[in-house]
Design an enzyme around this catalytic site. Sequence first.
Site, PDB file in Angstrom:
ATOM      1  N   ASP A 331       0.840  -1.196   0.000  1.00  0.00           N
ATOM      2  CA  ASP A 331       0.000   0.000   0.000  1.00  0.00           C
ATOM      3  C   ASP A 331       0.874   1.244   0.000  1.00  0.00           C
ATOM      4  O   ASP A 331       2.104   1.149  -0.029  1.00  0.00           O
ATOM      5  CB  ASP A 331      -0.921   0.005   1.231  1.00  0.00           C
ATOM      6  CG  ASP A 331      -0.158   0.195   2.533  1.00  0.00           C
ATOM      7  OD1 ASP A 331       1.095   0.213   2.502  1.00  0.00           O
ATOM      8  OD2 ASP A 331      -0.809   0.326   3.580  1.00  0.00           O
ATOM      9  N   ASP A 333       1.484   4.569   2.349  1.00  0.00           N
ATOM     10  CA  ASP A 333       1.182   5.164   3.647  1.00  0.00           C
ATOM     11  C   ASP A 333       1.569   6.633   3.622  1.00  0.00           C
ATOM     12  O   ASP A 333       2.741   6.968   3.469  1.00  0.00           O
ATOM     13  CB  ASP A 333       1.976   4.447   4.753  1.00  0.00           C
ATOM     14  CG  ASP A 333       1.693   2.955   4.780  1.00  0.00           C
ATOM     15  OD1 ASP A 333       0.572   2.585   5.159  1.00  0.00           O
ATOM     16  OD2 ASP A 333       2.583   2.161   4.397  1.00  0.00           O
ATOM     17  N   ASP A 407      -3.304   4.576   2.570  1.00  0.00           N
ATOM     18  CA  ASP A 407      -3.662   4.990   3.931  1.00  0.00           C
ATOM     19  C   ASP A 407      -3.314   6.462   4.102  1.00  0.00           C
ATOM     20  O   ASP A 407      -2.147   6.835   4.019  1.00  0.00           O
ATOM     21  CB  ASP A 407      -2.837   4.202   4.977  1.00  0.00           C
ATOM     22  CG  ASP A 407      -3.350   2.788   5.186  1.00  0.00           C
ATOM     23  OD1 ASP A 407      -4.508   2.514   4.818  1.00  0.00           O
ATOM     24  OD2 ASP A 407      -2.592   1.957   5.721  1.00  0.00           O
TER      25      ASP A 407
HETATM   26  N1  CTP Z   1       0.258   1.037  11.213  1.00  0.00           N
HETATM   27  C1  CTP Z   1      -0.419   1.676  12.189  1.00  0.00           C
HETATM   28  N2  CTP Z   1      -1.748   1.466  12.389  1.00  0.00           N
HETATM   29  C2  CTP Z   1      -2.427   0.633  11.613  1.00  0.00           C
HETATM   30  C3  CTP Z   1      -1.753  -0.030  10.571  1.00  0.00           C
HETATM   31  C4  CTP Z   1      -0.396   0.205  10.385  1.00  0.00           C
HETATM   32  O1  CTP Z   1       0.186   2.441  12.891  1.00  0.00           O
HETATM   33  N3  CTP Z   1      -3.714   0.441  11.828  1.00  0.00           N
HETATM   34  C5  CTP Z   1       1.685   1.305  11.045  1.00  0.00           C
HETATM   35  C6  CTP Z   1       2.489   0.061  11.244  1.00  0.00           C
HETATM   36  O2  CTP Z   1       2.870  -0.084  12.576  1.00  0.00           O
HETATM   37  C7  CTP Z   1       3.659   0.296  10.355  1.00  0.00           C
HETATM   38  C8  CTP Z   1       3.182   1.296   9.311  1.00  0.00           C
HETATM   39  O3  CTP Z   1       1.918   1.750   9.763  1.00  0.00           O
HETATM   40  O4  CTP Z   1       4.690   0.911  11.093  1.00  0.00           O
HETATM   41  C9  CTP Z   1       3.086   0.704   7.947  1.00  0.00           C
HETATM   42  O5  CTP Z   1       2.223  -0.421   7.962  1.00  0.00           O
HETATM   43  P1  CTP Z   1       1.948  -1.302   6.679  1.00  0.00           P
HETATM   44  O6  CTP Z   1       1.536  -0.465   5.539  1.00  0.00           O
HETATM   45  O7  CTP Z   1       1.009  -2.380   7.081  1.00  0.00           O
HETATM   46  O8  CTP Z   1       3.348  -2.005   6.431  1.00  0.00           O
HETATM   47  P2  CTP Z   1       4.616  -1.583   5.581  1.00  0.00           P
HETATM   48  O9  CTP Z   1       5.768  -1.729   6.461  1.00  0.00           O
HETATM   49  O10 CTP Z   1       4.417  -0.267   4.918  1.00  0.00           O
HETATM   50  O11 CTP Z   1       4.703  -2.730   4.527  1.00  0.00           O
HETATM   51  P3  CTP Z   1       4.105  -2.752   3.030  1.00  0.00           P
HETATM   52  O12 CTP Z   1       5.246  -2.334   2.177  1.00  0.00           O
HETATM   53  O13 CTP Z   1       3.692  -4.151   2.794  1.00  0.00           O
HETATM   54  O14 CTP Z   1       2.966  -1.803   2.978  1.00  0.00           O
HETATM   55 MN    MN Z   2       2.680   0.148   3.811  1.00  0.00          MN
HETATM   56 MN    MN Z   3      -0.424   0.742   5.578  1.00  0.00          MN
END
Ligand code: CTP
Ligand code: MN
Ligand code: MN
Length: 483
Positions: A331, A333, A407
């Site tokens: 995703d 962020d 997000d």
């Molecule tokens: N996070 C958060 N609250 C949530 C979901 C995620 O604070 N409800 C934080 C996680 O702790 C993480 C960050 O957002 O530090 C990114 O989460 P995520 O997108 O799930 O993982 P990534 O490390 O970005 O991996 P990916 O590349 O697969 O997206």
């Molecule tokens: Mn992510």
């Molecule tokens: Mn995320």
Amino acid sequence: MLPLKRRKVSSANSGASASHSRDEACKFPQVVLYLLERKMGTSRRSFLTELGRGKGFRVDENFTESVTHVISEKNSSDEVRRWLSSRGHHATPVHLLDVSWFTESLSEGRPVDILSSHRLTDEQPQLESGGEQMATFSLPVYACQRRTGLNHHNEVFTDALSLLAENAELCQDEGRALAFRRAAAALKALPEPVTDVRRLRGCPCLGQRSLAVIQDILENGTSQEAESTRRCERYRAMKLLTGIFGVGAKTADLWFREGVRNLPQLRRSGRILNRAQRAGVAHYDDLMRGVTRAEAHAVVQIAREAAVAELPGAQLTLAGGFRRGKPSGHDVDLLITHPQEGLEEGLIPKMVARLEAQDFLLYHKSSKKSNSGSSGASSMDGFERCLCIFKLPEPDDGGLWRAIRVDLTVVPAGQSAFALLGWTGSKLFERELRRWASREKNMSLSSHALYDNRQGEYLEAATEEEIFAHLSLEYVPPTERNA
Ligand code: CTP
Ligand code: MN
Ligand code: MN
């Protein structure tokens, strides 16, 4: 060695020898010492040499092939090796030891057992010498005390451990999942590949179960447990079902027990899906495909235009895996803030309305900022947030587009350092930071603030560096947080 032994035996037979030859006084023929003058200095070296000989140790003046123990002071093993080879000695002596081993041996009157603390750091493994003499890896206990880059030396082990962690999560066995995650993170931080489990002795985070997996791979090339999990019907179905946006382990488990194994079966089952799940099914292939860095930047640009149009001066930061240097992610962020605190309030609904009018949104679900009182230190949902699926036009247009998970989180300026640290991840790194804060510092860390329980006060920070400093941790840059 042989003449030495013979002489020793003869001197023992002949009782107290009048000779002051050092060879004849030698009580420990298997131990041949050489004291490195580098950093020790000439006078201390000759003082220690005499002391050693007086206690019956063989201490050689010159380095030769027969030297078994090199004793040095304030040198790393690399420095000693470099010094030896600079003098034409390329054979590695069995032991490179700190002077502490020698002084302890002097006071014991015999060569003491070699502990890992006696060995010079970055010493090569002593494979031929058996378990006791093998240099073990040493690692700090918490992942937030270590630097973990994207690439490491132990993928074959961490792949298996991560798969087992994922399976434990799908079984909602959080404890076991965490144990496997921590084990994988420890291996990611090692300076070289594991070739012998004995070198992991004393390493933090490696329980019996994880060690068994590693041992299995070392002996057989693969982990039996990981391979059978990979083939297991439940694991495969659960992974597929939880891959649907809006479907968690609980829902997937329910569906699995009712016989649903894949998307066609889910569609045929006629179950009523919620709005998120319907979007998840509709865009399943796109959302499974992963997001490239270029696509992430395209999303940032679209979001930035919308944010700035609604709130001039708004600032966007790409967090999550991309900030850690990952080339792709599941995703995007995004953190959004404004230097003048307060102006950011209410930005999400305005941005969403704008993006929707521009046809950039396939799905969105906003959550309002909760009252400051109700957002506990460990709660992550105190911000204005929006979980979205963006409709991203393909670069060469032609009306083509793809779905991307995004997000969006709006952050008041005073909390932006905490939010950035909390949203950069990795998830395990975040967990370990909070564990360190509460267990070692009696503080509570969240994505909003850091609270010192002993002082009874919040600790302010304008940058991530300041937060690490409050926690008495060495700063770890984002690209080294891939625990
Ligand atoms: N996070 C958060 N609250 C949530 C979901 C995620 O604070 N409800 C934080 C996680 O702790 C993480 C960050 O957002 O530090 C990114 O989460 P995520 O997108 O799930 O993982 P990534 O490390 O970005 O991996 P990916 O590349 O697969 O997206
Ligand atoms: Mn992510
Ligand atoms: Mn995320």
